[in-house]
Design a protein around this motif. Sequence first.
Motif, PDB file in Angstrom:
ATOM      1  N   ALA A 140       1.203   5.043  10.091  1.00  0.00           N
ATOM      2  CA  ALA A 140       1.452   6.430  10.517  1.00  0.00           C
ATOM      3  C   ALA A 140       2.757   7.022   9.953  1.00  0.00           C
ATOM      4  O   ALA A 140       2.760   8.174   9.499  1.00  0.00           O
ATOM      5  N   PRO A 141       3.859   6.263   9.922  1.00  0.00           N
ATOM      6  CA  PRO A 141       5.089   6.854   9.362  1.00  0.00           C
ATOM      7  C   PRO A 141       4.949   7.226   7.884  1.00  0.00           C
ATOM      8  O   PRO A 141       5.752   7.984   7.352  1.00  0.00           O
ATOM      9  N   HIS A 142       3.918   6.675   7.231  1.00  0.00           N
ATOM     10  CA  HIS A 142       3.730   6.934   5.800  1.00  0.00           C
ATOM     11  C   HIS A 142       2.472   7.761   5.546  1.00  0.00           C
ATOM     12  O   HIS A 142       1.968   7.804   4.431  1.00  0.00           O
ATOM     13  N   GLY A 143       1.926   8.390   6.594  1.00  0.00           N
ATOM     14  CA  GLY A 143       0.743   9.239   6.411  1.00  0.00           C
ATOM     15  C   GLY A 143      -0.560   8.592   6.825  1.00  0.00           C
ATOM     16  O   GLY A 143      -1.632   9.130   6.547  1.00  0.00           O
ATOM     17  N   GLY A 144      -0.508   7.444   7.483  1.00  0.00           N
ATOM     18  CA  GLY A 144      -1.731   6.807   7.969  1.00  0.00           C
ATOM     19  C   GLY A 144      -2.420   7.693   9.000  1.00  0.00           C
ATOM     20  O   GLY A 144      -1.754   8.273   9.864  1.00  0.00           O
ATOM     21  N   ILE A 145      -3.738   7.837   8.891  1.00  0.00           N
ATOM     22  CA  ILE A 145      -4.470   8.722   9.807  1.00  0.00           C
ATOM     23  C   ILE A 145      -5.844   8.116  10.086  1.00  0.00           C
ATOM     24  O   ILE A 145      -6.449   7.513   9.192  1.00  0.00           O
ATOM     25  N   THR A 146      -6.311   8.255  11.328  1.00  0.00           N
ATOM     26  CA  THR A 146      -7.626   7.724  11.695  1.00  0.00           C
ATOM     27  C   THR A 146      -8.716   8.533  11.015  1.00  0.00           C
ATOM     28  O   THR A 146      -8.743   9.753  11.113  1.00  0.00           O
ATOM     29  N   PHE A 147      -9.599   7.837  10.334  1.00  0.00           N
ATOM     30  CA  PHE A 147     -10.712   8.488   9.638  1.00  0.00           C
ATOM     31  C   PHE A 147     -12.010   7.969  10.241  1.00  0.00           C
ATOM     32  O   PHE A 147     -12.366   6.821  10.047  1.00  0.00           O
ATOM     33  N   ILE A 148     -12.675   8.818  11.039  1.00  0.00           N
ATOM     34  CA  ILE A 148     -13.968   8.428  11.610  1.00  0.00           C
ATOM     35  C   ILE A 148     -15.079   9.112  10.827  1.00  0.00           C
ATOM     36  O   ILE A 148     -14.845  10.102  10.129  1.00  0.00           O
ATOM     37  N   LYS A 149     -16.288   8.578  10.963  1.00  0.00           N
ATOM     38  CA  LYS A 149     -17.372   8.974  10.066  1.00  0.00           C
ATOM     39  C   LYS A 149     -17.655  10.478  10.065  1.00  0.00           C
ATOM     40  O   LYS A 149     -18.017  11.032   9.045  1.00  0.00           O
ATOM     41  N   ASP A 150     -17.475  11.125  11.210  1.00  0.00           N
ATOM     42  CA  ASP A 150     -17.794  12.550  11.279  1.00  0.00           C
ATOM     43  C   ASP A 150     -16.848  13.401  10.434  1.00  0.00           C
ATOM     44  O   ASP A 150     -17.078  14.587  10.241  1.00  0.00           O
ATOM     45  N   HIS A 151     -15.761  12.776   9.957  1.00  0.00           N
ATOM     46  CA  HIS A 151     -14.783  13.537   9.167  1.00  0.00           C
ATOM     47  C   HIS A 151     -14.818  13.183   7.687  1.00  0.00           C
ATOM     48  O   HIS A 151     -13.866  13.472   6.966  1.00  0.00           O
ATOM     49  N   LEU A 152     -15.911  12.582   7.263  1.00  0.00           N
ATOM     50  CA  LEU A 152     -15.996  12.188   5.858  1.00  0.00           C
ATOM     51  C   LEU A 152     -15.778  13.384   4.922  1.00  0.00           C
ATOM     52  O   LEU A 152     -15.147  13.262   3.880  1.00  0.00           O
ATOM     53  N   GLN A 153     -16.265  14.542   5.327  1.00  0.00           N
ATOM     54  CA  GLN A 153     -16.128  15.716   4.464  1.00  0.00           C
ATOM     55  C   GLN A 153     -14.718  16.320   4.507  1.00  0.00           C
ATOM     56  O   GLN A 153     -14.434  17.266   3.771  1.00  0.00           O
ATOM     57  N   ASP A 154     -13.844  15.773   5.351  1.00  0.00           N
ATOM     58  CA  ASP A 154     -12.445  16.238   5.387  1.00  0.00           C
ATOM     59  C   ASP A 154     -11.554  15.441   4.429  1.00  0.00           C
ATOM     60  O   ASP A 154     -10.364  15.735   4.302  1.00  0.00           O
ATOM     61  N   ILE A 203       0.841  -1.205   0.000  1.00  0.00           N
ATOM     62  CA  ILE A 203       0.000   0.000   0.000  1.00  0.00           C
ATOM     63  C   ILE A 203       0.876   1.255   0.000  1.00  0.00           C
ATOM     64  O   ILE A 203       0.633   2.198  -0.761  1.00  0.00           O
ATOM     65  N   VAL A 204       1.920   1.243   0.827  1.00  0.00           N
ATOM     66  CA  VAL A 204       2.803   2.415   0.919  1.00  0.00           C
ATOM     67  C   VAL A 204       3.489   2.663  -0.431  1.00  0.00           C
ATOM     68  O   VAL A 204       3.576   3.799  -0.903  1.00  0.00           O
ATOM     69  N   SER A 205       3.901   1.596  -1.087  1.00  0.00           N
ATOM     70  CA  SER A 205       4.582   1.773  -2.373  1.00  0.00           C
ATOM     71  C   SER A 205       3.613   2.252  -3.455  1.00  0.00           C
ATOM     72  O   SER A 205       3.942   3.110  -4.263  1.00  0.00           O
TER      73      SER A 205
END
Lengths: 282, 282
Positions: free
Chosen positions: B125-139, B69-71
């Motif tokens: 996380a070292p490659h930009g992984g970030i928690t995405f919860i439903k309230d942030h769908l528009q982000d 995925i990172v590659s």
Amino acid sequence: MSEKREGRIWIAGMDNVFSGQTIANLDMYEKLPQSRPVRVLPDVWVVKIGGQSIMDRGREAVFPIIEELVAAKEAGIQFVLCVGGGTRARHSYALGLDLGMPTGALAKIGASIPVQNARMLQMLTAKHGGIMVYHDDLEKLPLYLATKCIPIMSGMPPFEFWEKTPTTGRLPSHRTDAGTYLLGEFLGAKGVIYVKDEDGLFTADPKKDPGAELVVHADAGELLRNGPDDLIVERVVLEYLQRAKHVREICIVNGLKKGQVLAALRGRSVGSVITAEVPTSR
Amino acid sequence: MSSDLISGDGRVHVKSGLMRESLVSKALNEATEGGPIRRMVPDVNFIAIGGQSIMDRGAEAVLPLVDTIVSLRKHHKFIIGVGGGARVRHTYAIGMDLGLPIGGLARVMGAIEEQNRDILVFLLAPHGGITFIKDHLQDLPMWLDGGMIPVCIGQPPYHFFEPPPLNGRLPENGTDVGLFLMAELIGAKRIVYVKDVDGLYTADPDVDHQAHLIPNITAQELIDRNLPDLPFDRELLRCVERSRLLGGFHLVNGLKSESLQQVFDGKKTGSVVRASAERNFS
């Protein structure tokens, strides 16, 4: 360090009927013991106040219904109030459709309107214990009921962006009738009552067809198969009624007629009743 | 659009194409079928990582997949979704024994997917992984343009409002369904389900040596075949058939590190399940 079984990290004692199975495996369900789930709040009614049918009529329609609801609460009857959207929800959908929004986005914008209506009802009933309940507060219902509050919710289910595209068209098929019903079914409620501006279910929309006749008792499956083009309740409710474990009938009453809401909450048969055809043994 | 207020039948309407409608009429819903649907977050790829099939296998399966995925992220935008696996099955087994209603099972299940999401965010996380919860769908546009890899759970937020299922006795709107709905909503480029099988087979290849890989099939054909087992949620097939933008999904073997790469190189790998009829009007 980590033990494995069939290539997967495994902890002794974790074995269960679903271990290693896919959720789609149909044979697996045959082997499960047949049992009925518990009722979460069996003594509580779920009552929906129509958006277009009641709220949009303003004081004239809303105040007498609140009086009856307060009387019911004073008499010790427990209920959760859900509310619909109405004409502003329809305007939102019309706008969203025109702009090419998908179903999930329509459901998201549509969800704002019943919240407005719920807040209006909360302000009007605050002096009698009206309290706003959001989906995340659902587990606090026992507290609100024990303290003789009137819990008030938007009737919309929390699906929003995750609302499925329907088989036909683009309008969300789960709206406030569906959310109200699903809440009742989850709670294993005493019953689900829809307060609208008609005496119940008619053979056609009585507002458009003066020849329409009242149907006192109807079968959900039959309505889906051979019912009129327009119905007083969302179609998915009729589908779910037939799959449900607890709430296998719904009642539709006329909130514009004095005494109907209170009578329904006292368990008397008023308005129309829609039932699921054969109780399943599931 | 005009915002005229119309009254005269006791209700106050906002003028719109849906004014006075119950929104239940079949004819009205058919009239909303056409017209283009806009894509909210185009050019993004969903990768759905199996819980039981991948996550439960630990480092051996998860780390090579993360590397892939990172590659691939250098050339493609991704949203990663993840399922639960063994702990979800244990949750369901205990929950069902306790008699939890279907909405109760749905509500408690998500915690397991959140654990797996947090594990993937830790690794990515070292490659930009970030928690995405439903309230942030528009982000999402902000994160994707910033080179991040949002990671979310699969289960849709139906929670206590999970409808009674058509088949079986578990919530039918699971990981696979939720991720498909999200991909469809935002108008994603594609969704790839990464599991531990080479694709969809006519029967279990471990048991039946006549079993062969199905490289390409319509969801409707699969619904009609009613295979006793499937490597994804059954409800996913119904969602594919209703799809307006996505039109189908890929299923690949995540235990073979080259398969995901092959999807993005445009090579044939795994199985493709697609809608039988084109419903895309855009």
